[in-house]
Design an enzyme around this catalytic site. Structure first.
Site, PDB file in Angstrom:
ATOM      1  N   HIS A  60       7.643   5.099  12.123  1.00  0.00           N
ATOM      2  CA  HIS A  60       6.905   5.898  13.156  1.00  0.00           C
ATOM      3  C   HIS A  60       5.925   7.063  12.718  1.00  0.00           C
ATOM      4  O   HIS A  60       4.760   7.056  13.157  1.00  0.00           O
ATOM      5  CB  HIS A  60       8.143   6.695  13.786  1.00  0.00           C
ATOM      6  CG  HIS A  60       7.489   8.117  14.762  1.00  0.00           C
ATOM      7  ND1 HIS A  60       7.393   7.574  16.186  1.00  0.00           N
ATOM      8  CD2 HIS A  60       7.237   9.120  14.630  1.00  0.00           C
ATOM      9  CE1 HIS A  60       6.913   8.784  16.641  1.00  0.00           C
ATOM     10  NE2 HIS A  60       6.871   9.673  15.815  1.00  0.00           N
ATOM     11  N   GLU A  61       6.124   7.496  11.526  1.00  0.00           N
ATOM     12  CA  GLU A  61       4.979   8.520  10.943  1.00  0.00           C
ATOM     13  C   GLU A  61       3.915   7.721  10.567  1.00  0.00           C
ATOM     14  O   GLU A  61       2.829   8.484  10.592  1.00  0.00           O
ATOM     15  CB  GLU A  61       5.587   9.367   9.956  1.00  0.00           C
ATOM     16  CG  GLU A  61       7.044  10.236  10.155  1.00  0.00           C
ATOM     17  CD  GLU A  61       6.537  11.186  11.338  1.00  0.00           C
ATOM     18  OE1 GLU A  61       5.400  11.562  11.602  1.00  0.00           O
ATOM     19  OE2 GLU A  61       7.408  11.586  12.155  1.00  0.00           O
TER      20      GLU A  61
ATOM     21  N   HIS B 224       1.533   7.360  13.208  1.00  0.00           N
ATOM     22  CA  HIS B 224       0.514   8.547  13.387  1.00  0.00           C
ATOM     23  C   HIS B 224      -0.814   8.495  12.358  1.00  0.00           C
ATOM     24  O   HIS B 224      -1.972   8.587  12.549  1.00  0.00           O
ATOM     25  CB  HIS B 224       1.312   9.828  13.277  1.00  0.00           C
ATOM     26  CG  HIS B 224       2.169  10.242  14.022  1.00  0.00           C
ATOM     27  ND1 HIS B 224       1.808  10.296  15.687  1.00  0.00           N
ATOM     28  CD2 HIS B 224       3.167  10.708  14.267  1.00  0.00           C
ATOM     29  CE1 HIS B 224       2.866  10.655  16.084  1.00  0.00           C
ATOM     30  NE2 HIS B 224       3.663  10.792  15.410  1.00  0.00           N
TER      31      HIS B 224
ATOM     32  N   HIS C  22      -4.688   8.105  13.478  1.00  0.00           N
ATOM     33  CA  HIS C  22      -5.728   8.792  12.712  1.00  0.00           C
ATOM     34  C   HIS C  22      -6.890   8.092  12.422  1.00  0.00           C
ATOM     35  O   HIS C  22      -7.986   8.159  12.305  1.00  0.00           O
ATOM     36  CB  HIS C  22      -5.243   9.703  11.611  1.00  0.00           C
ATOM     37  CG  HIS C  22      -6.083  10.884  10.960  1.00  0.00           C
ATOM     38  ND1 HIS C  22      -5.818  11.638   9.907  1.00  0.00           N
ATOM     39  CD2 HIS C  22      -7.444  11.259  11.617  1.00  0.00           C
ATOM     40  CE1 HIS C  22      -6.901  12.486   9.889  1.00  0.00           C
ATOM     41  NE2 HIS C  22      -7.784  12.251  10.607  1.00  0.00           N
TER      42      HIS C  22
END
Length: 224
Positions: A96-97, A100, A104
């Site tokens: 999940h991280e 991100h 980006h």
């Protein structure tokens, strides 16, 4: 007005339930090893490299559920239980991280908007409580109005955060299945962990939104 107070209380209780659920699901699936034996770090590193993000490091940090992606320093930080463990919960949170980090790289619009909003929201959220408190103490509608405007910025930030979090989870689940980080029968556990985490953001946004509506109603009521 009593109805609005009741709604805020219900939303607050929902928020507590969501936090309880995310911790419960994380603890439950932390005890279930993924069949491929991947640690959170290994899954995260694979996902970063598969998307050309070789230069993004992954660091272990202390705490539980303290995982996050730092867009300023372009680093993924995973809590120690996620970084080192090979559970379904660990790879779910780790990927999940990475979602991100991919957002980006691809300049995902909502993430870009959230980054641009952050400095303003950081200031506004710190000032809003003092403005509101001073406004109610001194019966100043101008101060209350300013407090509501500043608080609105914080609410807007939380609303923008929702699609960012849901999109990161969606990316994570898709990659984990397609690239074989998990087996098909393990996807249920992944969904449980990520959906529970998403609920906390929904609950926080709901509480803030209802509180904003309550403040607006109080402001309008004092004007009459």
């Amino acid at each position: 007005m009593p109805l609005m107070y009741l709604l805020v209380i219900i939303a607050f209780l929902f928020s507590l339930w969501a936090q309880f659920r995310v911790k419960g699901n994380f603890n439950k699936w932390s005890k279930v090893a993924n069949m491929n034996g991947l640690t959170g770090y290994e899954a995260a590193r694979r996902m970063l490299d598969a998307n050309g993000l070789y230069d993004v490091p992954i660091e272990p940090v202390r705490g539980t559920l303290s995982d996050h992606y730092d867009p300023v320093h372009r680093v993924v930080r995973l809590s120690e239980p996620v970084y080192y463990e090979s559970s379904i919960a660990a790879v779910s949170v780790a990927c999940h991280e990475i979602g991100h980090a991919i957002q980006h790289k691809e300049h995902y619009p909502m993430l870009t908007l959230r980054h641009r909003m952050f400095p303003v929201v950081n200031f506004a959220s710190g000032v809003a409580p003092f403005m509101l408190l001073a406004g109610f103490i001194f019966s100043s509608l101008n101060l209350i109005g300013l407090g509501i405007i500043f608080f609105s910025a914080a609410v807007a930030f939380q609303l923008v955060t929702l699609p960012v979090e849901f999109n990161a989870s969606s990316r994570a689940r898709q990659v984990m299945v397609e690239q074989g980080y998990i087996r098909n029968e393990e996807e249920r556990g992944v969904a449980k962990v990520l959906n529970a985490a998403a609920l906390t953001y929904v609950a926080a946004a709901l509480v803030s939104l209802l509180e904003l509506l309550r403040l607006i109603m109080m402001f309008l009521g004092n004007r009459d």
